[in-house]
Scaffold this active site. Sequence first.
Site: not given
Ligand code: ATP
Ligand code: MG
Length: 571
Positions: A41, A265, A275
């Site tokens: 995102e 994760r 983020k």
């Molecule tokens: P955040 O909580 O930091 O905003 P998010 O999951 O909302 O992380 P996205 O941009 O939606 O962030 O994630 C893009 C991809 O990265 C998704 O497939 C998500 O599952 C993966 N991802 C995000 N954080 C992690 C992590 N700590 N370890 C492994 N994969 C991750």
């Molecule tokens: Mg997200």
Amino acid sequence: MTPAAHESSTERSLNFIEQIIEEDISAGLHDGRVLTRFPPEPNGYLHLGHAKSICLNFGLAQRYGGQTNLRFDDTNPVTEDTEYVDSIKDDVRWLGFQWAEERYASDYFEQLYTFAETLIQHGLAYVDESTAAEIAAMKGSPTVPGQNSPYRDRTVDENLALFRQMRAGTFPDGAKVLRAKIDMASPNMHFRDPIIYRIKHAHHHRTGDTWCIYPMYDFAHGQSDAIEQITHSVCTLEFIPHRPLYDWFIEKLNIFPSKQYEFARLNLTYTVMSKRKLKKLVEGGFVSGWDDPRMPTLAGIRRRGYTPDSLREFCERIGVAKRDNLIDVGLLEFCIREELNRTTDRVMAVVDDKPIKLVLTNYPEGQEETLHIENNPEDTTSGTRAVPFSRELYVERDDFMEVPPKKYFRLAPGQMVRLKGAYIVRCDEVVKNDAGEVTELHCTYIPESKSGQDTSGINVKGTIHWVSVAHAVPAEVRLYDRLFAVENPAVEEKEMESDDDSAFLSLLNPTSLVVVKALVEPNLADRAVGSRVQFMRKGYFCVDADSTPGHLVFNRTVTLKDAWAKETKKG
Ligand code: ATP
Ligand code: MG
């Protein structure tokens, strides 16, 4: 977990997702085609957790002759920005991966809208005008079934008309939502008539003001996968309860059968990996920006001096787990240290706000010589470099003790030490200022003890680094340490039971950045931004982007040894 506990990364058994893919290929599923996607995102910069996901998604495709799409999951108009889109593309490329296609969930808004009308036509979605609070109250709890909304039994025509009015902008934000009609008593809360569209009169970074209704994550993600014909959609464990819904939409819409798989994760000690939290650090000025070298963002870690290879190696070593865990940041540091040990030149930098001047009283005044010091003993092809030597040198204050303990092998009155790549010197006299601080050490050098051609027969146990006063170049050195003082800030924050979601800020390490003056070898004056070196005995450093020809700035990437591991052993 200690680095030593890890096997070599080149040969390992298949992870569980690779096993699934191999079974799918042998079964001839999708003609053996593998297409994955990385779906960020664009609401912040990528962090190390994303690197894990990138390496996994792109790595799976590479391994099985497939491809990977980069898909921006941009269904929330309020938090997203093109600045983030650009940084994400930079980061993925920097990690060494090239996507097959660049896609945006917002490209599918029209298609997703049509999917929603299809559901309505099949009697599988309805427009609800209950308030958010009413919807929440009717949702029940995992142990208490929910109640049907009074709007649940509208006719197809009524629903279609209302949904079209929602799209046309007839209603204000929050006035109505579109919900899937599934089962208000389902044990899976996501099945209790999930909201799939909401009204939001907001400008979108790509579609502008075309839309005032936006699909929810669950109605966008799986369908986007299906539109792109993604074969293996890999995400993190928190999406396990969403999977039945993912499958339900695909089944009811009769679209490409993408499948979702979940892995643990990445969580790392002494940092936060969300983020939202990282944004707080940036916006509150706790760090200098998204690319502050203390940040776990890829932009930060890159500026800190980490290489793409070291991050890919790290992701390979941590593997793909099915259960959440916390990885020791020491493993990340181990990976970069290993690489830099092989690849960087050893150079001398006196990192000290108040260095001590060494005067070699028997070295002729005005004389200077050029020493040729080996760049990297780990790399026989690295050659040597010229380092000027003269009568007056600087050394670090820590390398002298007026009253040394036993087994102190550096400088002390009457004691001998080797100057790296140069001569053995003996400390004869200590000069102090009025405040009683040592300012100079008068030493004798042993001419026949020159490194590489030493005939002096003298054995000394200590070697210290130095720079020539007349030739040294001043620099600013930024010594970075862990951003947080506690191992697991996210968990500690929960334990504080504060209502304030900024409580984690009180857990920051107050000395995560210490700025020190340094004097460095003259040949470092013109290294390009990003160049990496080892400051002998000090650690690995790289030239920061703030560096200018008149003002050199170095970042400490990592210390030579794991200082924290030692601390814990002592304690
Ligand atoms: P955040 O909580 O930091 O905003 P998010 O999951 O909302 O992380 P996205 O941009 O939606 O962030 O994630 C893009 C991809 O990265 C998704 O497939 C998500 O599952 C993966 N991802 C995000 N954080 C992690 C992590 N700590 N370890 C492994 N994969 C991750
Ligand atoms: Mg997200």
